[in-house]
Design a protein around this motif. Structure first.
Motif, PDB file in Angstrom:
ATOM      1  N   PHE A   3       0.836  -1.194   0.000  1.00 63.69           N
ATOM      2  CA  PHE A   3       0.000   0.000   0.000  1.00 63.69           C
ATOM      3  C   PHE A   3       0.869   1.242   0.000  1.00 63.69           C
ATOM      4  N   ILE A   4       0.355   2.249  -0.654  1.00 61.42           N
ATOM      5  CA  ILE A   4       0.948   3.579  -0.593  1.00 61.42           C
ATOM      6  C   ILE A   4      -0.034   4.441   0.183  1.00 61.42           C
ATOM      7  N   THR A   5       0.446   5.208   1.134  1.00 60.87           N
ATOM      8  CA  THR A   5      -0.414   6.180   1.807  1.00 60.87           C
ATOM      9  C   THR A   5       0.020   7.561   1.350  1.00 60.87           C
ATOM     10  N   ARG A   6      -0.964   8.410   1.178  1.00 61.59           N
ATOM     11  CA  ARG A   6      -0.695   9.765   0.709  1.00 61.59           C
ATOM     12  C   ARG A   6      -1.859  10.663   1.081  1.00 61.59           C
ATOM     13  N   GLU A   7      -1.636  11.958   0.952  1.00 61.05           N
ATOM     14  CA  GLU A   7      -2.719  12.907   1.183  1.00 61.05           C
ATOM     15  C   GLU A   7      -3.684  12.854   0.005  1.00 61.05           C
ATOM     16  N   ALA A   8      -4.944  12.967   0.319  1.00 62.10           N
ATOM     17  CA  ALA A   8      -5.977  12.938  -0.718  1.00 62.10           C
ATOM     18  C   ALA A   8      -5.838  14.122  -1.655  1.00 62.10           C
ATOM     19  N   GLN A   9      -6.263  13.894  -2.893  1.00 62.54           N
ATOM     20  CA  GLN A   9      -6.295  14.930  -3.912  1.00 62.54           C
ATOM     21  C   GLN A   9      -7.739  15.114  -4.375  1.00 62.54           C
ATOM     22  N   GLN A  10      -7.997  16.218  -5.023  1.00 62.57           N
ATOM     23  CA  GLN A  10      -9.342  16.525  -5.489  1.00 62.57           C
ATOM     24  C   GLN A  10      -9.953  15.369  -6.276  1.00 62.57           C
ATOM     25  N   GLY A  11      -9.188  14.762  -7.150  1.00 63.90           N
ATOM     26  CA  GLY A  11      -9.691  13.673  -7.979  1.00 63.90           C
ATOM     27  C   GLY A  11     -10.054  12.414  -7.205  1.00 63.90           C
ATOM     28  N   ASP A  12      -9.601  12.313  -5.949  1.00 61.02           N
ATOM     29  CA  ASP A  12      -9.915  11.158  -5.107  1.00 61.02           C
ATOM     30  C   ASP A  12     -11.288  11.256  -4.451  1.00 61.02           C
ATOM     31  N   LEU A  13     -11.901  12.428  -4.470  1.00 64.47           N
ATOM     32  CA  LEU A  13     -13.116  12.641  -3.679  1.00 64.47           C
ATOM     33  C   LEU A  13     -14.250  11.666  -3.986  1.00 64.47           C
ATOM     34  N   PRO A  14     -14.532  11.330  -5.253  1.00 63.20           N
ATOM     35  CA  PRO A  14     -15.607  10.344  -5.473  1.00 63.20           C
ATOM     36  C   PRO A  14     -15.317   8.989  -4.809  1.00 63.20           C
ATOM     37  N   ALA A  15     -14.090   8.506  -4.911  1.00 61.98           N
ATOM     38  CA  ALA A  15     -13.740   7.222  -4.290  1.00 61.98           C
ATOM     39  C   ALA A  15     -13.743   7.328  -2.768  1.00 61.98           C
ATOM     40  N   ILE A  16     -13.285   8.438  -2.237  1.00 60.48           N
ATOM     41  CA  ILE A  16     -13.306   8.627  -0.784  1.00 60.48           C
ATOM     42  C   ILE A  16     -14.746   8.686  -0.289  1.00 60.48           C
ATOM     43  N   ALA A  17     -15.622   9.319  -1.059  1.00 57.74           N
ATOM     44  CA  ALA A  17     -17.031   9.394  -0.665  1.00 57.74           C
ATOM     45  C   ALA A  17     -17.640   8.001  -0.538  1.00 57.74           C
ATOM     46  N   VAL A  18     -17.286   7.100  -1.440  1.00 62.84           N
ATOM     47  CA  VAL A  18     -17.776   5.719  -1.344  1.00 62.84           C
ATOM     48  C   VAL A  18     -17.272   5.078  -0.057  1.00 62.84           C
ATOM     49  N   LEU A  19     -15.976   5.248   0.233  1.00 65.90           N
ATOM     50  CA  LEU A  19     -15.412   4.704   1.464  1.00 65.90           C
ATOM     51  C   LEU A  19     -16.070   5.327   2.691  1.00 65.90           C
ATOM     52  N   PHE A  20     -16.295   6.627   2.651  1.00 63.13           N
ATOM     53  CA  PHE A  20     -16.910   7.328   3.773  1.00 63.13           C
ATOM     54  C   PHE A  20     -18.343   6.838   3.997  1.00 63.13           C
ATOM     55  N   ASP A  21     -19.061   6.591   2.900  1.00 64.39           N
ATOM     56  CA  ASP A  21     -20.415   6.063   3.022  1.00 64.39           C
ATOM     57  C   ASP A  21     -20.392   4.674   3.667  1.00 64.39           C
ATOM     58  N   LEU A  22     -19.443   3.835   3.286  1.00 58.35           N
ATOM     59  CA  LEU A  22     -19.299   2.505   3.904  1.00 58.35           C
ATOM     60  C   LEU A  22     -18.912   2.621   5.377  1.00 58.35           C
ATOM     61  N   TYR A  23     -18.051   3.574   5.687  1.00 58.51           N
ATOM     62  CA  TYR A  23     -17.658   3.844   7.079  1.00 58.51           C
ATOM     63  C   TYR A  23     -18.887   4.196   7.916  1.00 58.51           C
ATOM     64  N   ARG A  24     -19.719   5.074   7.395  1.00 56.89           N
ATOM     65  CA  ARG A  24     -20.921   5.468   8.118  1.00 56.89           C
ATOM     66  C   ARG A  24     -21.863   4.286   8.300  1.00 56.89           C
ATOM     67  N   GLN A  25     -21.958   3.437   7.284  1.00 57.92           N
ATOM     68  CA  GLN A  25     -22.792   2.238   7.403  1.00 57.92           C
ATOM     69  C   GLN A  25     -22.251   1.294   8.469  1.00 57.92           C
ATOM     70  N   PHE A  26     -20.922   1.209   8.584  1.00 53.80           N
ATOM     71  CA  PHE A  26     -20.307   0.394   9.636  1.00 53.80           C
ATOM     72  C   PHE A  26     -20.798   0.842  11.008  1.00 53.80           C
ATOM     73  N   TYR A  27     -21.041   2.144  11.150  1.00 56.06           N
ATOM     74  CA  TYR A  27     -21.557   2.699  12.396  1.00 56.06           C
ATOM     75  C   TYR A  27     -23.079   2.896  12.354  1.00 56.06           C
ATOM     76  N   ALA A  28     -23.751   2.011  11.640  1.00 54.77           N
ATOM     77  CA  ALA A  28     -25.215   1.867  11.638  1.00 54.77           C
ATOM     78  C   ALA A  28     -25.971   3.062  11.048  1.00 54.77           C
ATOM     79  N   GLN A  29     -25.358   3.774  10.115  1.00 54.85           N
ATOM     80  CA  GLN A  29     -26.053   4.851   9.424  1.00 54.85           C
ATOM     81  C   GLN A  29     -26.583   4.324   8.090  1.00 54.85           C
ATOM     82  N   ALA A  30     -27.680   4.870   7.645  1.00 60.11           N
ATOM     83  CA  ALA A  30     -28.255   4.462   6.361  1.00 60.11           C
ATOM     84  C   ALA A  30     -27.331   4.883   5.214  1.00 60.11           C
ATOM     85  N   PRO A  31     -27.252   4.082   4.157  1.00 57.30           N
ATOM     86  CA  PRO A  31     -26.443   4.477   2.999  1.00 57.30           C
ATOM     87  C   PRO A  31     -26.929   5.808   2.441  1.00 57.30           C
ATOM     88  N   ASP A  32     -25.995   6.688   2.125  1.00 57.68           N
ATOM     89  CA  ASP A  32     -26.348   7.979   1.547  1.00 57.68           C
ATOM     90  C   ASP A  32     -25.102   8.546   0.880  1.00 57.68           C
TER      91      ASP A  32
END
Length: 152
Positions: A3-32
């Motif tokens: 794995f490479i770790t790095r600071e997020a870039q503008q172009g990463d936002l759609p993929a990060i949003a998917v991960l963030f939505d899954l993160y919220r679901q992990f904590y029992a939030q509805a998908p959104d």
């Protein structure tokens, strides 16, 4: 896996949003995904947080963490609150979470932060084990309280 770790870039936002939505679901939030994308984009664009990502050998994002700048009044020093840490299930136990936490610590040191704070669910034993293995110390002195704010 590598794995490479790095600071997020503008172009990463759609993929990060998917991960963030899954993160919220992990904590029992509805998908959104719309809410997730809006929230992550706003934090990123307003520079209200630092978002780090873990990328696999195919350049796919498999995890992220989000650091919010704050302060410790007792120490009179700046800190980061590591509020979000998420790795997709298929990449768990592969080192991605560890790499993100190590990258967060390097970033905190570079930014002059005195420490990082985080909370996790009492039932999230795998995460607790990872934190302990990296030297994070569970607070046994203070209780954390929350209160919902209602509109007047």
């Amino acid at each position: 896996m590598t794995f490479i770790t790095r600071e997020a870039q503008q172009g990463d936002l759609p993929a990060i949003a998917v991960l963030f939505d899954l993160y919220r679901q992990f904590y029992a939030q509805a998908p959104d995904l719309v809410l997730a994308h809006g929230f992550i984009s706003e934090r990123f664009n307003k520079r209200e947080s630092v978002i780090l990502v873990a990328e696999d050998e195919r350049s796919a994002l498999v995890g992220f963490c989000q650091l919010y700048p704050s302060f410790c009044s007792v120490e009179a020093k700046p800190i980061y609150v590591l509020y979000d840490l998420f790795v997709i299930p298929s990449a768990r136990q592969s080192g991605a979470g560890r790499r993100l936490l190590e990258a967060a610590e390097l970033r905190a040191a570079a930014d002059g932060k005195a420490r990082m704070d985080l909370t996790t669910a009492k039932t999230n034993a795998p995460a607790q084990s990872l934190y302990a293995s990296l030297g994070w110390v569970r607070d046994e002195v203070f209780w954390t309280y929350n209160r919902r704010v209602t509109e007047p």
